[in-house]
Design a protein around this motif. Sequence first.
Motif, PDB file in Angstrom:
ATOM      1  N   UNK A   7       5.794  -9.728   2.935  1.00 50.56           N
ATOM      2  CA  UNK A   7       5.039  -8.510   2.632  1.00 50.56           C
ATOM      3  C   UNK A   7       5.784  -7.656   1.607  1.00 50.56           C
ATOM      4  N   UNK A   8       7.093  -7.535   1.778  1.00 51.97           N
ATOM      5  CA  UNK A   8       7.897  -6.760   0.830  1.00 51.97           C
ATOM      6  C   UNK A   8       7.915  -7.444  -0.540  1.00 51.97           C
ATOM      7  N   UNK A   9       8.053  -8.762  -0.541  1.00 48.42           N
ATOM      8  CA  UNK A   9       8.079  -9.496  -1.812  1.00 48.42           C
ATOM      9  C   UNK A   9       6.750  -9.369  -2.560  1.00 48.42           C
ATOM     10  N   UNK A  10       5.644  -9.364  -1.827  1.00 44.04           N
ATOM     11  CA  UNK A  10       4.342  -9.188  -2.485  1.00 44.04           C
ATOM     12  C   UNK A  10       4.254  -7.824  -3.158  1.00 44.04           C
ATOM     13  N   UNK A  11       4.769  -6.801  -2.477  1.00 44.11           N
ATOM     14  CA  UNK A  11       4.734  -5.473  -3.080  1.00 44.11           C
ATOM     15  C   UNK A  11       5.677  -5.404  -4.277  1.00 44.11           C
ATOM     16  N   UNK A  12       6.862  -5.975  -4.154  1.00 45.21           N
ATOM     17  CA  UNK A  12       7.801  -5.989  -5.278  1.00 45.21           C
ATOM     18  C   UNK A  12       7.212  -6.699  -6.489  1.00 45.21           C
ATOM     19  N   UNK A  13       6.449  -7.739  -6.238  1.00 43.50           N
ATOM     20  CA  UNK A  13       5.875  -8.524  -7.328  1.00 43.50           C
ATOM     21  C   UNK A  13       4.875  -7.719  -8.156  1.00 43.50           C
ATOM     22  N   UNK A  14       4.327  -6.642  -7.593  1.00 45.77           N
ATOM     23  CA  UNK A  14       3.403  -5.815  -8.362  1.00 45.77           C
ATOM     24  C   UNK A  14       4.133  -4.954  -9.382  1.00 45.77           C
ATOM     25  N   UNK A  15       5.457  -4.825  -9.205  1.00 44.64           N
ATOM     26  CA  UNK A  15       6.240  -3.956 -10.077  1.00 44.64           C
ATOM     27  C   UNK A  15       6.239  -2.502  -9.650  1.00 44.64           C
ATOM     28  N   UNK A  16       5.475  -2.174  -8.612  1.00 48.64           N
ATOM     29  CA  UNK A  16       5.381  -0.790  -8.129  1.00 48.64           C
ATOM     30  C   UNK A  16       6.269  -0.632  -6.898  1.00 48.64           C
ATOM     31  N   UNK A  17       7.436  -0.056  -7.104  1.00 52.08           N
ATOM     32  CA  UNK A  17       8.352   0.230  -6.003  1.00 52.08           C
ATOM     33  C   UNK A  17       8.114   1.639  -5.463  1.00 52.08           C
ATOM     34  N   UNK A  18       7.671   2.522  -6.347  1.00 52.98           N
ATOM     35  CA  UNK A  18       7.459   3.912  -5.927  1.00 52.98           C
ATOM     36  C   UNK A  18       6.436   4.574  -6.843  1.00 52.98           C
ATOM     37  N   UNK A  19       5.567   5.397  -6.240  1.00 53.65           N
ATOM     38  CA  UNK A  19       4.667   6.239  -7.033  1.00 53.65           C
ATOM     39  C   UNK A  19       4.672   7.682  -6.550  1.00 53.65           C
ATOM     40  N   UNK A  20       4.896   7.920  -5.285  1.00 53.82           N
ATOM     41  CA  UNK A  20       4.880   9.208  -4.583  1.00 53.82           C
ATOM     42  C   UNK A  20       3.493   9.485  -4.026  1.00 53.82           C
ATOM     43  N   UNK A  21       3.447  10.480  -3.151  1.00 54.47           N
ATOM     44  CA  UNK A  21       2.208  10.785  -2.430  1.00 54.47           C
ATOM     45  C   UNK A  21       1.214  11.597  -3.245  1.00 54.47           C
ATOM     46  N   UNK A  22       1.504  11.857  -4.500  1.00 49.94           N
ATOM     47  CA  UNK A  22       0.496  12.535  -5.325  1.00 49.94           C
ATOM     48  C   UNK A  22      -0.567  11.545  -5.806  1.00 49.94           C
ATOM     49  N   UNK A  23      -0.370  10.254  -5.480  1.00 46.96           N
ATOM     50  CA  UNK A  23      -1.371   9.226  -5.753  1.00 46.96           C
ATOM     51  C   UNK A  23      -1.789   8.588  -4.422  1.00 46.96           C
ATOM     52  N   UNK A  24      -2.952   7.960  -4.419  1.00 48.01           N
ATOM     53  CA  UNK A  24      -3.381   7.230  -3.235  1.00 48.01           C
ATOM     54  C   UNK A  24      -2.455   6.045  -2.988  1.00 48.01           C
ATOM     55  N   UNK A  25      -2.066   5.872  -1.726  1.00 44.34           N
ATOM     56  CA  UNK A  25      -1.192   4.764  -1.335  1.00 44.34           C
ATOM     57  C   UNK A  25      -1.905   3.960  -0.259  1.00 44.34           C
ATOM     58  N   UNK A  26      -2.398   2.797  -0.630  1.00 46.46           N
ATOM     59  CA  UNK A  26      -3.189   1.993   0.293  1.00 46.46           C
ATOM     60  C   UNK A  26      -2.402   1.637   1.556  1.00 46.46           C
ATOM     61  N   UNK A  27      -1.160   1.212   1.385  1.00 46.61           N
ATOM     62  CA  UNK A  27      -0.352   0.825   2.538  1.00 46.61           C
ATOM     63  C   UNK A  27      -0.103   1.977   3.486  1.00 46.61           C
TER      64      UNK A  27
END
Length: 424
Positions: A64-84
Motif C-alpha cells: 500500500x505504501x509502495x503504491x502511494x510512493x509510486x504516484x510521486x505524491x508523498x505530501x500535499x497537506x489538508x488544503x487539498x482533498x485526500x482520498x486516503x
Amino acid sequence: MSELLARHRAVIPNWVALNYNEPIEIVSGKGNRVVDADGKSYLDFFAGILTNMIGYDVPEVREAVERQLATGVVHTSTVYLLRGQIELAEKIARLSGIPDAKVFFTNSGTEANETALLLATNARKSDQVLAMRQGYHGRSFGAIGVTSNRSWKNSSLSPLNTHFLHGADRHLGQFKGLSDADYIKVCVEDLRHVLATAVANDVAALIAEPVQGVGGFTAAPDGLFAAYKEVLDEQGILFISDEVQTGWGRTGSAFFGIQNHGVTPDMMTFAKGLGNGFAVGGVVARGDLMDALPAVGLATFGGNPISMAAANATLDYVLDHDLQASAARTGALIIDGLREAATRLPIVKEVRGRGLMFAIELAEPAQATRFMELTKEAGLLAGKGGLYGTAIRMAPPLTLTLEEAAEGLAIIVNVLETINDEVR
C-alpha cells in the motif's frame, strides 16, 4: 555498538531513555521477530511500545505504501482533498460508535490528546479537567497537565486546571479487600465529592485511559467508567477516552478499550498501532464538538498520504483477519500461564491485563531491571514501567501465533524463576 551509543549520548537528550545496560540497534524485522546489529534475533513482546501492531514486513502494508510512493505524491497537506484520509476517517467513524462522528488526524497520541482537550475546553468554556491518578497522556505542555505520574511530569505549570480521580489505584491500603462493586461505589462517591468541593462552575471533561500504559497496564474494573459517566452526564461534562494504547482490538474483549465498560464516549483519541510504525494519530468525536472550533486549523502532516495508505492497510488487515479474536486467544494463554506461575513465585505481586496487553508487577525495581536484562539475553523484548518502576509491561503484535505465545511464556516464566531463586 559502544561507538553508536557514544554518538547517541552526544546529540540526544539525556531524558530520552534507552532500554538495557547495553542498548541494542534493531536493523531488521519479519513477522513478530526483530534482529539487532549483532545478528541476534528477538521475539518482540513490546512492538515499538505497542506501535508495530501487526508485526514487521507485512506485505499488505508495504505494498500500500509502495503504491502511494509510486504516484510521486508523498505530501500535499489538508488544503487539498485526500482520498486516503477520507476513507480512513469513514472507517474509524463507523467503528467508534460515536453518533455523527468526525475525525481529525494528527501525527501522534500527544497531539491527539491536545486536540481533544481543545475541543472539550472550547465546548464547555472551561479550563477545568478531570483525569485519573497514574494516567499518562503525552509529553507536551497540555498533556503533561493531565498526566499523573511524577516520573513523566516535567512541570507543575499547565494551561489546564486538573483534578485527579481514583479508579486504577486499588493497591492503596484504603481500597484493599474491596470488591469491584464496592470499589466503584467508593470512586463514584469521591468523584461527586470532587465536583462538590474542588471545582468552580462547569468542568470541561474527564480524560482517561481504559488501561493505563505508562502506569504499568493498571486498569479500572469494568463498569467504573459507566458509573462515572452517569455522574458526568448530570452536569454535561464530556468524556474523552484515550485509546492510544488500547484501540484496534488489543484487549481482545472489545475493539476499543472503553467498550469493556459499556460506554460510548464523546471523543476517542488514537495513535500508535494504527499506522503499524508509520506516524499517525487522531481524534474521533461527535460532529458538533469537532465543528465548533471558531478558528481555522490544520495539521501539516496529519492525513499524510503515505501514513494514510499504511493506516488503511493496517486497519483492513486487523478487521479481515479478526485480530481481536486472535488477541483474546493468545493473550489468555499467556496471562493464564503467568498467573499459574505466580502462585509459586513470591517476587510476583500481581499479573494483570487482558488480551495482548498484560503486565507483571514485581516486588522491587531492581527485579524489573534484572528481568529486562535476562529476557534480552533469552531473545525476548519487553517493556518496563509502572508508578514505582516495578511493572513489566508487554504487548506483542496482534499477529502473535499460539506457538509464539507459548514460546514467549516459557521465556518469561524461566526468567521469573531465575530471579526468584536469586532473591531467596
